[in-house]
Design an enzyme around this catalytic site. Structure first.
Site, PDB file in Angstrom:
ATOM      1  N   LYS A  25       0.829  -1.199   0.000  1.00  0.00           N
ATOM      2  CA  LYS A  25       0.000   0.000   0.000  1.00  0.00           C
ATOM      3  C   LYS A  25       0.867   1.254   0.000  1.00  0.00           C
ATOM      4  O   LYS A  25       0.559   2.244  -0.673  1.00  0.00           O
ATOM      5  CB  LYS A  25      -0.933   0.001   1.207  1.00  0.00           C
ATOM      6  N   ASN A  47       2.594  10.065  13.276  1.00  0.00           N
ATOM      7  CA  ASN A  47       1.193  10.257  12.933  1.00  0.00           C
ATOM      8  C   ASN A  47       0.357   8.989  13.052  1.00  0.00           C
ATOM      9  O   ASN A  47      -0.870   9.061  13.166  1.00  0.00           O
ATOM     10  CB  ASN A  47       1.113  10.811  11.497  1.00  0.00           C
ATOM     11  N   TYR A  85     -10.303   5.753  22.793  1.00  0.00           N
ATOM     12  CA  TYR A  85      -9.449   6.567  21.926  1.00  0.00           C
ATOM     13  C   TYR A  85      -9.108   7.886  22.620  1.00  0.00           C
ATOM     14  O   TYR A  85      -7.940   8.288  22.662  1.00  0.00           O
ATOM     15  CB  TYR A  85     -10.149   6.851  20.599  1.00  0.00           C
ATOM     16  N   LYS A 103      -5.202   9.298  24.053  1.00  0.00           N
ATOM     17  CA  LYS A 103      -4.577  10.582  23.781  1.00  0.00           C
ATOM     18  C   LYS A 103      -4.339  11.370  25.069  1.00  0.00           C
ATOM     19  O   LYS A 103      -3.351  12.111  25.196  1.00  0.00           O
ATOM     20  CB  LYS A 103      -5.437  11.387  22.811  1.00  0.00           C
TER      21      LYS A 103
END
Length: 355
Positions: free
Chosen positions: A78, A128, A222, A226
């Site tokens: 990919k 990222n 999630y 963070k």
């Protein structure tokens, strides 16, 4: 000098809706690099750079005449497909694709070793890669829940291991640059198991508080992944020197067509896509926040959380009395988790200015 994120504790928020969300998504103007910004001769790494905001950031860097880009991906095929188009669009640049499995500590170590051996220069690194999992699952290699593993444990291990290389391979006249992608959702995480002991292990059950399996909340997991990044990052600041490497966190905003929710299907997936399409920034606009954090912002951004192109307070727990004990526990457990990789030695050398 602009205030740091730590000094802005009184401005910390606990809710993004409606005011901060509206300001961020609809009233914040995209900020581009100054005219004439030129990255010729520079080398950059972007993890998760083959799709979503990471890919747009790759395009932005190449549009600024970046000489060498390393796209770091989970699936080489990919990545190569994307790289082929980038090479076509920017024939003067060198675009490489390197593999990295973020659920594997040996893969992270092998990647960092390759950076050390194969890159004679490194000007900036953007971490990222991240995910949001709709169902509970454990990483086979580590035994930790997948979202916490990738977004928190693996990301910060990679950040610390690559730190010496960010210094050693940067031009002598300037510090290296390391930007870790965060999220404004860290500001509003519920973090229900914050007082559990041990803390990290409590994430490895469907219900971290031991109540009922129905308590699994992929959205807050999630958010919490963070938030943990904010809590650990604040403790890392004692060991980081802006003279060596400028390290910051950046939030790109909610963006249309981001790849974050790629694993979320069914009604929830449909809702999220609709919500992003209605309220999200264009992904290319979100990607400019990465460029701003790594190229435009200087030492004033070191140790800071950047949101909407500005220095923003960390999650409020950083500033609250209970936060100290939670951060102490988290730090102790994470350092034990990383002991196999010599992390403490890296940090002590960094603190002493001997990276």
């Amino acid at each position: 000098m602009a205030p740091t994120s730590i000094e802005m504790g009184d401005e910390a928020i606990t809710s993004l809706f409606p005011g901060p969300f509206i300001k961020s998504q609809f009233r914040t103007k995209t900020q581009l690099p100054p005219p004439g910004t030129d990255l010729a001769g520079k080398v950059a790494i972007i993890t998760g750079g083959n799709s979503g905001i990471g890919l747009h950031a790759a395009r932005h860097l190449l549009s600024l005449k970046l000489s060498h880009l390393v796209i770091v991906v989970r699936t080489l095929a990919k990545g190569e497909s994307v790289a082929a188009q980038l090479r076509k669009d920017h024939p003067a640049a060198k675009v490489d694709v390197w593999p990295l499995e973020m659920t594997s500590y040996p893969s992270i170590q092998a990647f960092v070793a390759r950076v050390g051996s194969d890159l004679p220069r490194l000007d900036l690194a953007i971490l990222n890669a991240g995910l949001m999992k709709p169902t509970f699952g454990l990483c086979e290699a580590t035994g930790h829940e997948e979202t916490i593993q990738v977004n928190f444990l693996s990301t910060f291990l990679l950040a610390i291991l690559i730190l010496p290389l960010c210094k050693a391979k940067a031009p002598k006249s300037q510090p290296g640059r390391l930007t870790i992608v965060s999220s404004g959702t860290a500001l509003t995480a519920k973090f229900p198991n914050r007082n559990q002991c041990p803390l990290l292990a409590s994430f490895d059950a469907v219900d971290p508080k031991g109540l009922t399996s129905a308590a699994w909340d992929p959205t807050d997991r999630y958010f919490t992944s963070k938030m943990l990044g904010h809590l650990l990052f604040v403790r890392l600041l004692d060991y980081l020197r802006a003279e060596d490497v400028i390290v910051n966190l950046v939030e790109p905003g909610m963006c249309k067509s981001s790849d974050l929710h790629r694993d979320v299907g069914g009604p929830i997936g449909v809702f999220l896509e609709g919500w992003k399409n209605l309220c999200g920034r264009k992904p290319q606009d979100g990607a400019w926040t990465y460029v701003d954090a790594t190229i435009v912002k200087g030492k004033e951004s070191h140790g800071c959380f950047l949101m909407d192109w500005e220095i923003h307070p960390f999650t409020k727990l950083v500033y609250e009395p209970e936060g100290k004990d939670i951060m102490d526990a988290l730090w102790k457990e994470v350092m034990a988790e990383y002991a196999f990789a010599g992390v403490q030695d890296i940090l002590e050398r960094s603190k002493a200015g001997k990276l």
